[in-house]
Design a protein around this motif. Structure first.
Motif, short mmCIF file in Angstrom:
data_model
loop_
_atom_site.label_atom_id
_atom_site.label_comp_id
_atom_site.label_asym_id
_atom_site.label_seq_id
_atom_site.Cartn_x
_atom_site.Cartn_y
_atom_site.Cartn_z
N THR A 55 0.82 -1.22 0.00
CA THR A 55 0.00 0.00 0.00
C THR A 55 0.85 1.27 0.00
OG1 THR A 55 -0.16 -0.22 2.42
CG2 THR A 55 -2.02 -1.04 1.10
N LYS A 56 2.10 1.15 0.35
CA LYS A 56 2.98 2.33 0.33
C LYS A 56 3.29 2.77 -1.11
CE LYS A 56 5.24 1.21 4.73
NZ LYS A 56 6.51 0.85 5.39
N ARG A 57 3.16 1.86 -2.07
CA ARG A 57 3.51 2.19 -3.46
C ARG A 57 2.41 3.00 -4.15
NH1 ARG A 57 5.80 -3.77 -5.34
NH2 ARG A 57 7.23 -4.05 -3.56
N ASN A 58 1.15 2.77 -3.75
CA ASN A 58 0.03 3.58 -4.22
C ASN A 58 -0.09 3.57 -5.75
OD1 ASN A 58 -2.24 5.16 -3.89
ND2 ASN A 58 -1.09 7.09 -3.86
N ASP A 59 -0.08 2.36 -6.35
CA ASP A 59 -0.34 2.24 -7.78
C ASP A 59 -1.29 1.06 -8.03
OD1 ASP A 59 1.26 -0.21 -7.99
OD2 ASP A 59 3.00 1.11 -7.81
N GLU A 60 -1.80 0.97 -9.25
CA GLU A 60 -2.82 -0.03 -9.57
C GLU A 60 -2.27 -1.45 -9.46
OE1 GLU A 60 -6.57 -1.42 -10.46
OE2 GLU A 60 -5.88 0.60 -9.93
N SER A 61 -1.03 -1.64 -9.91
CA SER A 61 -0.44 -2.98 -9.85
C SER A 61 -0.30 -3.45 -8.40
CB SER A 61 0.92 -2.96 -10.55
OG SER A 61 1.56 -4.21 -10.41
N SER A 62 0.14 -2.55 -7.53
CA SER A 62 0.31 -2.91 -6.12
C SER A 62 -1.04 -3.20 -5.48
CB SER A 62 1.01 -1.79 -5.36
OG SER A 62 2.30 -1.56 -5.89
N ARG A 63 -2.08 -2.46 -5.87
CA ARG A 63 -3.43 -2.69 -5.33
C ARG A 63 -3.92 -4.08 -5.72
NH1 ARG A 63 -8.71 -1.48 -7.21
NH2 ARG A 63 -10.20 -1.29 -5.48
N ARG A 64 -3.72 -4.47 -6.97
CA ARG A 64 -4.14 -5.81 -7.41
C ARG A 64 -3.38 -6.89 -6.63
NH1 ARG A 64 -6.53 -6.60 -12.54
NH2 ARG A 64 -7.25 -4.63 -13.49
#
Length: 302
Positions: free
Chosen positions: A212-221
């Motif tokens: 969650t620290k990265r805050n991008d769509e790939s990390s969310r998936r």
């Protein structure tokens, strides 16, 4: 002619460099009597002079042997302006006595000079000598006694100790230490607790927190998939949205998280399969909060 010579003398006196001016020299000692061999003797030398004067550090005594019976152990110098164009120097002195006294007598701590400079001129301030009284550790000629054993003091009796109290305390501390070790072993999964069920949601919460620290769509998936895999591993099979009620029935420890789990499966189906309400989303903070809640429930269940 005489007036001219007088004026010339006055001009020469005014042009000559001013000598350093020491106002006062005082010595303060803790006490002057009651010293024995090996004792430390402390004193403070206070010198007040005009602020233009400078103490020459080369004239300050250095620690070392002063006599066969006296050592200078330590010297500290502090300089502090006190106003009205004056400065105070405090010199802390620590001596040690090695004089083995056979009777009570006075010994003299030797004086020493200190040099001050002002505009090229010097002045000597002399630290005064001072006297201390030393005493013997024992009498030289004790009172005559007929029986030689009377010169010896009787041994003091040894108080009896209770051996049970230290043993009881040692047993109590050993039990507390063993209990603490068992708690740590259970928490860390050390033998014999290493066969306990793996805490899959705790591992998932750590991974989701990092993602969650990265805050991008790939990390969310990837974070959503991490929680899916933890639920699957806890159930021992694949769990879909329609299997949620059955999963909570067999894993009652997670029943309190039914509502956020339903939101999680709804957001997952909308994101990965486009099924259901496409507007359903689960914020990164909600996902992390759900993972931590499941980890806490997992930990409480043992």
């Amino acid at each position: 002619m005489r007036a001219a010579l007088l004026a010339l003398s006055l001009l020469l006196a005014l042009a000559a460099p001013a000598a350093a001016e020491v106002k006062s020299v005082r010595l303060y000692a803790d006490r002057s009597f009651g010293f024995f061999v090996g004792d430390l003797v402390t004193a403070r030398l206070e010198i007040i002079a005009d602020s233009a004067s400078r103490l020459q550090t080369a004239s300050v005594p250095r620690p070392g042997a002063l006599d066969y019976w006296l050592d200078l152990r330590d010297v500290h110098v502090r300089e502090q302006p006190i106003g009205d164009g004056l400065t105070r120097w405090d010199i802390e002195l620590v001596y040690q006595l090695f004089y083995v006294a056979l009777d009570v007598r006075d010994l003299q701590i030797p004086p020493f000079p200190l040099r001050f400079l002002r505009e090229g001129e010097s002045e000597i301030a002399r630290a005064p000598a001072w006297t201390i009284g030393v005493s013997p550790l024992r009498e030289v000629l004790p009172q005559r006694r007929d029986n030689p054993t009377d010169y010896m003091r009787a041994d003091r009796g040894v108080a009896r100790g209770d051996a049970a109290a230290p043993a009881a305390r040692a047993g109590l501390f050993a039990a507390l230490a063993f209990g603490a070790l068992a708690l740590v072993a259970h928490d860390r999964g050390w033998p014999p607790f290493h066969r306990r069920r793996a805490r899959v949601f705790a591992a998932a919460a750590r991974r989701i927190a990092a993602l969650t620290k990265r805050n991008d769509e790939s990390s969310r998936r990837t974070a959503l998939l991490a929680l899916h895999r933890a639920i699957d591993e806890s159930a021992g099979r694949r769990i879909f949205a329609e299997d949620l009620d059955a999963f909570l029935s067999s894993h009652a420890e997670f029943a309190s998280a039914k509502e956020p789990l339903g939101r999680f499966f709804g957001a997952s189906r909308a994101l990965f399969f486009g099924v259901g309400d496409a507007g359903v989303e689960l914020a990164a903070t909600e996902l992390l909060a759900l993972a931590k809640t499941l980890a806490a429930l997992e930990r409480s269940a043992g």
